[in-house]
Write an enzyme that holds these catalytic residues in place. Structure first.
Site, PDB file in Angstrom:
ATOM      1  N   HIS A  82       0.836  -1.200   0.000  1.00  0.00           N
ATOM      2  CA  HIS A  82       0.000   0.000   0.000  1.00  0.00           C
ATOM      3  C   HIS A  82       0.873   1.253   0.000  1.00  0.00           C
ATOM      4  O   HIS A  82       1.827   1.356   0.764  1.00  0.00           O
ATOM      5  CB  HIS A  82      -0.906   0.024   1.248  1.00  0.00           C
ATOM      6  CG  HIS A  82      -1.780   1.238   1.299  1.00  0.00           C
ATOM      7  ND1 HIS A  82      -2.951   1.335   0.588  1.00  0.00           N
ATOM      8  CD2 HIS A  82      -1.617   2.426   1.944  1.00  0.00           C
ATOM      9  CE1 HIS A  82      -3.482   2.530   0.798  1.00  0.00           C
ATOM     10  NE2 HIS A  82      -2.696   3.203   1.608  1.00  0.00           N
ATOM     11  N   ASP A 161     -14.530   4.138   8.024  1.00  0.00           N
ATOM     12  CA  ASP A 161     -13.493   4.989   7.450  1.00  0.00           C
ATOM     13  C   ASP A 161     -14.092   5.947   6.431  1.00  0.00           C
ATOM     14  O   ASP A 161     -13.718   7.118   6.385  1.00  0.00           O
ATOM     15  CB  ASP A 161     -12.387   4.153   6.800  1.00  0.00           C
ATOM     16  CG  ASP A 161     -11.355   5.064   6.173  1.00  0.00           C
ATOM     17  OD1 ASP A 161     -10.732   5.826   6.932  1.00  0.00           O
ATOM     18  OD2 ASP A 161     -11.207   5.078   4.935  1.00  0.00           O
ATOM     19  N   ARG A 168     -13.585  14.280   8.105  1.00  0.00           N
ATOM     20  CA  ARG A 168     -12.255  14.891   8.284  1.00  0.00           C
ATOM     21  C   ARG A 168     -11.951  15.864   7.157  1.00  0.00           C
ATOM     22  O   ARG A 168     -11.361  16.927   7.367  1.00  0.00           O
ATOM     23  CB  ARG A 168     -11.185  13.792   8.337  1.00  0.00           C
ATOM     24  CG  ARG A 168     -11.197  13.017   9.654  1.00  0.00           C
ATOM     25  CD  ARG A 168     -10.367  11.755   9.528  1.00  0.00           C
ATOM     26  NE  ARG A 168      -9.009  12.029   9.166  1.00  0.00           N
ATOM     27  CZ  ARG A 168      -8.218  11.177   8.483  1.00  0.00           C
ATOM     28  NH1 ARG A 168      -8.659  10.000   8.106  1.00  0.00           N
ATOM     29  NH2 ARG A 168      -6.976  11.499   8.198  1.00  0.00           N
ATOM     30  N   SER A 183      -6.964   5.130   9.569  1.00  0.00           N
ATOM     31  CA  SER A 183      -7.783   5.095   8.357  1.00  0.00           C
ATOM     32  C   SER A 183      -7.177   4.105   7.351  1.00  0.00           C
ATOM     33  O   SER A 183      -7.873   3.230   6.817  1.00  0.00           O
ATOM     34  CB  SER A 183      -7.836   6.513   7.768  1.00  0.00           C
ATOM     35  OG  SER A 183      -8.214   6.508   6.430  1.00  0.00           O
ATOM     36  N   LYS A 187      -8.621  -0.159   6.820  1.00  0.00           N
ATOM     37  CA  LYS A 187      -9.041  -0.776   5.550  1.00  0.00           C
ATOM     38  C   LYS A 187      -8.143  -1.963   5.213  1.00  0.00           C
ATOM     39  O   LYS A 187      -8.601  -3.005   4.771  1.00  0.00           O
ATOM     40  CB  LYS A 187      -8.989   0.252   4.414  1.00  0.00           C
ATOM     41  CG  LYS A 187     -10.076   1.299   4.514  1.00  0.00           C
ATOM     42  CD  LYS A 187      -9.979   2.310   3.391  1.00  0.00           C
ATOM     43  CE  LYS A 187      -8.755   3.178   3.487  1.00  0.00           C
ATOM     44  NZ  LYS A 187      -8.862   4.573   3.554  1.00  0.00           N
TER      45      LYS A 187
HETATM   46  N1  URA Z   1      -5.355   7.697   2.884  1.00  0.00           N
HETATM   47  C1  URA Z   1      -6.353   7.157   3.618  1.00  0.00           C
HETATM   48  O1  URA Z   1      -6.903   6.127   3.256  1.00  0.00           O
HETATM   49  N2  URA Z   1      -6.711   7.791   4.763  1.00  0.00           N
HETATM   50  C2  URA Z   1      -6.121   8.918   5.205  1.00  0.00           C
HETATM   51  O2  URA Z   1      -6.489   9.428   6.241  1.00  0.00           O
HETATM   52  C3  URA Z   1      -5.084   9.465   4.422  1.00  0.00           C
HETATM   53  C4  URA Z   1      -4.712   8.819   3.265  1.00  0.00           C
END
Ligand code: URA
Length: 433
Positions: A82, A161, A168, A183, A187
């Protein structure tokens, strides 16, 4: 448990319990907690921070907020990679086929691009026919047969999220390390891979602008993953300049395929090999050096390119475009961005180049914006190169003539020239195990 008390406790510097964090996340997902109270807690977290235990509890609550995909039908160790988001970052399209070609499963659930950063799903959808909405059974079948499949994140994966991120975004609470880490990892952990390699980008085109902040984010995410029993490794890598020579969806898939064919740019190849080596090593395929060598061989022998073509075909896409990237359709309009003076390119600002690609139609400023697959930028010169006055620095592609001038103006403001070559920092800045 009252939300008012949770907000008050955090605001005064207190440490929230697992129960308080989980009550907040589940109450917010069930819409029992209003946005204003959630936003107040997020702001308190931005100012006060969270302990590693609180950050892990928040991540696990996000992970557990929705349905988990059932990967029971996929055999063997599964590893994912990721990136925290960059400009021209198509390393997933290079590293994942290398790893799969060497016998380690990659069952990838990816996102779309937003703002100046791109997303793997948008890139793959630039291939005619490519399906990113596979059912769980189709996904497992492709992973078992090819070793690799990529699908979009379902709406039921970690829904907390999605809700929290949207909040946010409009309450200036994105840039908090515990919130970003939970966050991303919420995931990732919901997908339940055995090993995760993180590429934490650092620089103008990234969330994290400094090496210090990037290191803290990398360490925080590795800590969360280990607490969840996952094998983890993180790199901190440069994102002051775009990666590779292309920005934009079909241009990037073509460049990834060319890289797997041994004809790609050095920076993209070397970072992709590092990421592949880390993924293979987490899967128990040997030391990082042994795995790097195996990854290089998988590119040289052509098996990694064949794996990308096989995945493309298995997901309904035109595999012939992967084997011959000149077949990707071209955009209707093209313009050259030329150097106004002679000199070294001392800065090609990644964020600015990402915004220029967005202006060309390669990305979306809002979630529902339409994107043009063939729009984007091809860099003919990179940071550190010497260019003569009038020389072409980049080619700009768009479907709409009017977008070309906007993009040129952004590039002009994002490119600096100098009499001496810049002091360049390495692409790979740190590794966190
Ligand atoms: N990518 C995400 O999935 N969440 C964040 O808060 C910042 C970048």
């Amino acid at each position: 448990m009252r939300m008012y008390d949770i907000i008050q406790k955090k605001k005064r510097g207190g440490v929230l319990t697992d129960e308080e964090i989980s009550a907040f996340v589940s109450g917010y997902v069930r819409e029992e907690i209003p946005d204003y109270q959630a936003a107040a807690l997020l702001m308190a977290i931005c100012f006060v921070g969270m302990t590693p235990e609180e950050t892990a509890a928040l991540t696990f609550a996000i992970r557990d907020s929705g349905e988990k995909p059932d990967f029971g039908a996929i055999s063997g160790f599964r590893v994912d990679k990721h990136s925290t988001g960059g400009v021209g970052d198509k390393t997933s399209l290079v590293a994942a086929p290398i790893v799969a070609a060497l016998g380690v499963k990659v069952a990838k659930m990816s996102g779309r691009g937003l703002g100046h950063t791109g997303g793997t799903i948008d890139k793959l959808e630039a291939i005619r026919g490519f399906r990113t909405d596979l059912s769980a059974a189709e996904f497992a079948a492709v992973v078992n047969r090819v070793g690799l499949a990529v699908t979009g994140q379902s709406r039921t994966l970690a829904p907390a999220d999605r809700k929290l991120y949207a909040l946010r975004d409009v309450t200036a609470t994105v840039d908090s390390i515990p919130l970003i880490a939970s966050s991303i990892m919420g995931k990732k952990l919901a997908a339940d891979d055995d090993g995760i390699v993180l590429d934490v980008k650092c620089g103008s085109g990234a969330f994290m602008k400094t090496e210090e902040e990037s290191m803290v984010l990398a360490k925080t995410m590795v800590d969360i993953g280990k607490r969840a029993g996952k094998k983890m490794l993180a790199f901190v890598t440069d994102m002051d300049r775009p990666l590779g020579r292309t920005i934009g969806n079909s241009l990037e898939v073509a460049e990834a395929a060319e890289t797997l064919a041994g004809k790609g740019p050095d920076d993209l190849l070397s970072l992709s090999l590092e990421l592949s080596a880390a993924m293979l090593s987490l899967a128990g395929k040997g030391s990082l050096e042994e795995c790097r060598k195996a990854a290089e061989d998988a590119v040289k022998s052509g098996i990694a390119l064949e794996t990308l073509a096989a995945m493309t075909e298995a997901q309904g896409g035109e595999a012939s475009w992967i084997l011959d990237p000149t077949r990707f359709p071209k955009a209707r309009c093209r313009a050259a961005f030329c150097a106004p003076q002679s000199g070294y390119l001392v800065h090609t600002d990644a964020e600015g180049y990402g915004r220029a690609a967005l202006a060309l139609g390669a990305g979306r400023a809002r979630l529902d914006d339409h994107i043009y697959p063939a729009a984007g930028i091809t860099l003919l010169a990179k940071t550190g190169d010497f260019v003569k006055a009038g020389e072409c620095v980049a080619l700009l592609d768009s479907e709409e003539e009017a977008r070309l001038d906007d993009a040129k103006a952004i590039l002009a403001a994002s490119t600096r020239y100098g009499d001496a070559p810049p002091v360049s920092r390495p692409l790979l800045l740190a590794c966190v195990e």
